[in-house]
Write a protein that holds these residues in place. Structure first.
Motif, PDB file in Angstrom:
ATOM      1  N   ALA A  28       1.618  -8.473  11.198  1.00 26.75           N
ATOM      2  CA  ALA A  28       2.672  -7.560  11.328  1.00 26.75           C
ATOM      3  C   ALA A  28       2.442  -6.451  12.022  1.00 26.75           C
ATOM      4  N   ALA A  29       1.161  -5.892  11.497  1.00 26.90           N
ATOM      5  CA  ALA A  29       0.490  -4.443  12.229  1.00 26.90           C
ATOM      6  C   ALA A  29       0.192  -4.642  13.623  1.00 26.90           C
ATOM      7  N   ALA A  30      -0.236  -5.926  14.033  1.00 27.02           N
ATOM      8  CA  ALA A  30      -0.798  -5.684  15.441  1.00 27.02           C
ATOM      9  C   ALA A  30       0.623  -6.196  16.256  1.00 27.02           C
ATOM     10  N   GLY A  31       1.461  -6.679  15.616  1.00 24.90           N
ATOM     11  CA  GLY A  31       2.608  -7.383  16.535  1.00 24.90           C
ATOM     12  C   GLY A  31       3.677  -6.602  17.147  1.00 24.90           C
ATOM     13  N   PRO A  32       4.842  -7.165  17.455  1.00 27.22           N
ATOM     14  CA  PRO A  32       5.673  -6.241  17.997  1.00 27.22           C
ATOM     15  C   PRO A  32       6.350  -5.271  17.226  1.00 27.22           C
ATOM     16  N   GLU A  33       6.376  -5.341  15.997  1.00 30.42           N
ATOM     17  CA  GLU A  33       6.893  -4.359  15.199  1.00 30.42           C
ATOM     18  C   GLU A  33       5.584  -3.329  15.042  1.00 30.42           C
ATOM     19  N   GLY A  34       4.636  -3.749  15.133  1.00 29.88           N
ATOM     20  CA  GLY A  34       3.514  -2.504  15.018  1.00 29.88           C
ATOM     21  C   GLY A  34       2.860  -2.258  16.392  1.00 29.88           C
ATOM     22  N   MET A  35       1.679  -2.732  16.533  1.00 25.35           N
ATOM     23  CA  MET A  35       0.784  -1.887  17.758  1.00 25.35           C
ATOM     24  C   MET A  35       1.574  -2.153  18.909  1.00 25.35           C
ATOM     25  N   VAL A  36       2.058  -3.597  19.217  1.00 27.85           N
ATOM     26  CA  VAL A  36       2.581  -4.044  20.547  1.00 27.85           C
ATOM     27  C   VAL A  36       3.889  -3.095  20.755  1.00 27.85           C
ATOM     28  N   GLY A  37       4.620  -3.091  19.699  1.00 33.82           N
ATOM     29  CA  GLY A  37       5.830  -2.384  19.823  1.00 33.82           C
ATOM     30  C   GLY A  37       5.707  -0.960  20.146  1.00 33.82           C
ATOM     31  N   GLY A  38       4.612  -0.170  19.627  1.00 33.74           N
ATOM     32  CA  GLY A  38       4.071   1.035  19.966  1.00 33.74           C
ATOM     33  C   GLY A  38       3.678   1.163  21.469  1.00 33.74           C
ATOM     34  N   ARG A  98       2.805   5.819  14.629  1.00 34.80           N
ATOM     35  CA  ARG A  98       2.818   4.967  13.364  1.00 34.80           C
ATOM     36  C   ARG A  98       2.568   3.583  13.813  1.00 34.80           C
ATOM     37  N   ARG A  99       3.360   3.212  14.918  1.00 33.95           N
ATOM     38  CA  ARG A  99       3.009   1.655  15.269  1.00 33.95           C
ATOM     39  C   ARG A  99       1.831   1.613  16.211  1.00 33.95           C
ATOM     40  N   LYS A 100       1.871   2.150  17.134  1.00 39.47           N
ATOM     41  CA  LYS A 100       0.714   2.184  18.245  1.00 39.47           C
ATOM     42  C   LYS A 100      -0.851   2.286  17.274  1.00 39.47           C
ATOM     43  N   THR A 101      -0.886   3.167  16.845  1.00 41.26           N
ATOM     44  CA  THR A 101      -2.122   3.602  16.278  1.00 41.26           C
ATOM     45  C   THR A 101      -2.268   3.272  14.625  1.00 41.26           C
ATOM     46  N   GLY A 102      -1.407   4.088  14.090  1.00 41.74           N
ATOM     47  CA  GLY A 102      -1.281   3.899  12.518  1.00 41.74           C
ATOM     48  C   GLY A 102      -1.115   2.702  12.015  1.00 41.74           C
ATOM     49  N   ALA A 103      -0.524   1.738  12.438  1.00 46.80           N
ATOM     50  CA  ALA A 103      -0.180   0.333  11.844  1.00 46.80           C
ATOM     51  C   ALA A 103      -1.546  -0.331  11.674  1.00 46.80           C
ATOM     52  N   LEU A 104      -2.242  -0.501  12.469  1.00 43.75           N
ATOM     53  CA  LEU A 104      -3.739  -1.334  12.563  1.00 43.75           C
ATOM     54  C   LEU A 104      -4.587  -0.699  11.551  1.00 43.75           C
ATOM     55  N   ILE A 105      -4.605   0.932  11.449  1.00 46.82           N
ATOM     56  CA  ILE A 105      -5.430   1.479  10.737  1.00 46.82           C
ATOM     57  C   ILE A 105      -4.977   1.326   9.040  1.00 46.82           C
ATOM     58  N   LEU A 106      -3.675   1.420   9.139  1.00 46.30           N
ATOM     59  CA  LEU A 106      -3.114   1.171   7.573  1.00 46.30           C
ATOM     60  C   LEU A 106      -3.420  -0.211   7.135  1.00 46.30           C
ATOM     61  N   ALA A 107      -3.214  -1.435   8.138  1.00 48.80           N
ATOM     62  CA  ALA A 107      -3.527  -2.617   7.760  1.00 48.80           C
ATOM     63  C   ALA A 107      -4.874  -2.875   7.296  1.00 48.80           C
ATOM     64  N   ALA A 108      -5.960  -2.097   8.012  1.00 49.33           N
ATOM     65  CA  ALA A 108      -7.434  -2.242   7.576  1.00 49.33           C
ATOM     66  C   ALA A 108      -7.710  -1.735   6.386  1.00 49.33           C
ATOM     67  N   ILE A 109      -6.973  -0.577   5.929  1.00 45.43           N
ATOM     68  CA  ILE A 109      -7.105   0.089   4.641  1.00 45.43           C
ATOM     69  C   ILE A 109      -6.432  -1.025   3.583  1.00 45.43           C
TER      70      ILE A 109
END
Ligand code: GRG
Length: 306
Positions: free
Chosen positions: A158-168, A190-201
């Protein structure tokens, strides 16, 4: 102002270095067996993985796992997978049809070495391989907690996909040359950079067996550090040194991009980044000393020079 004690600085730098070496070892081992991968595609994937990078996302995952009492082996598949996804995003971002950059991690961008078509496939290969690793049946430790693994796979997708990084990335392209307001810019980041960082955490916390209360605190920490990370990136684009940062700088202004320094000014951007880091630290108040590395990384995120 966030000041980091000299002793903490040296603890942090050896923590960052030793975990970077662990992650590098896994990444290069996993991508180091050509197996059935066509030679050029393999070389292209391996080139970008081996090009370096801070490995901050996997290190955040490890530190979060530690903070809730988990063991490093529990989080390695998620940590490695997230770095592969991040590396894919950088390869695609550098393409002429996207950000059109020649330099990444101090080396020629992937498409400059392997050509555009192979660079696209190398990105696709890394993205899909990440999920192969996450779902792989050979991870005995992870298999003990199939429920955690499924949740992590879902969250990372979800973080990497269209609602997250790809959408960003889409929003970023669409807004080039327009003046965004702070709220729109925050949403983009929040989408482009934040989503994957948050997913990592969060993946780190889930891997380590976090309670829902701990996971919520890690989520607050992750949302704040993710945004602070991007503000620091915007500041580095203005004030950084190209050899240290390892990519072309000053592009945001040349491309008329909305950034924090462009919208609020440099001084205000620095104040905001520091405020976010203080809030991130406050989110960890209920954690004991096992969260100290996570606390130190928060300071590093806005003090880094690359
Ligand atoms: C192409 C789907 C797709 C997404 C691209 C991540 C991204 C979205 C673009 C990269 C360009 C950029 C400046 C993104 C902001 C995120 C960011 C600061 C990336 C650089 O991450 P670092 O600093 O890089 O962790 P290293 O090289 O250390 O891994």
């Amino acid at each position: 102002m966030i000041t980091v004690k000299t002793k903490d600085k040296s603890i942090l730098s050896s923590y960052l270095q030793s975990n970077k070496e662990i992650i590098d070892g896994y990444l290069l081992r996993l991508s180091g067996i050509p197996g059935n991968i066509p030679h050029t595609l393999y070389n292209s994937m391996h080139y970008s993985l081996a090009a370096g990078g801070k490995r901050i996302r996997p290190i955040l995952a490890i530190a979060s796992c530690e903070a809730v009492g988990g063991r490093i082996e529990d989080v390695i598949p998620a940590a490695v997978a997230i770095e592969m996804i991040h590396t894919y995003s950088l390869i695609h971002d550098d393409l002429p049809s996207m950000d059109n950059d020649d330099l990444r991690r101090g080396k020629p961008a992937n498409h400059k070495v392997f050509g555009e078509a192979t660079a696209i496939l190398a990105g696709d290969g890394l993205l899909t391989m990440a999920f192969e690793i996450l779902s792989g049946a050979d991870n005995v430790e992870a298999n003990k907690h199939a429920d955690r693994r499924l949740r992590i796979i879902h969250e990372i997708a979800a973080a990497a996909g269209p609602e997250g990084m790809v959408g960003g990335q889409q929003l970023d392209m669409e807004n080039e040359g327009t003046i965004m307001d702070i709220r729109e810019l925050e949403e983009l980041h929040r989408r482009k950079t934040g989503a994957l960082i948050l997913a990592a955490i969060r993946a780190g916390g889930i891997s380590g067996g976090a309670t829902e209360t701990q996971l919520q605190a890690l989520t607050d920490y992750g949302a704040k550090t993710g945004l602070a990370f991007q503000i620091a990136d915007d500041i580095l684009d203005v004030e950084g040194i190209e050899q240290e940062v390892g990519k072309s700088l000053g592009k945001d202004a040349r491309q008329n991009k909305s950034t924090y320094p462009a919208i609020t000014g440099l001084a205000e951007s620095k104040i905001l980044a520091e405020k976010l880091i203080n809030e991130a630290l406050a989110a960890l108040d209920s954690f004991d000393d096992k969260a100290n590395h996570l606390r130190m990384i928060a300071g590093y995120i806005i003090a880094r020079n690359s």
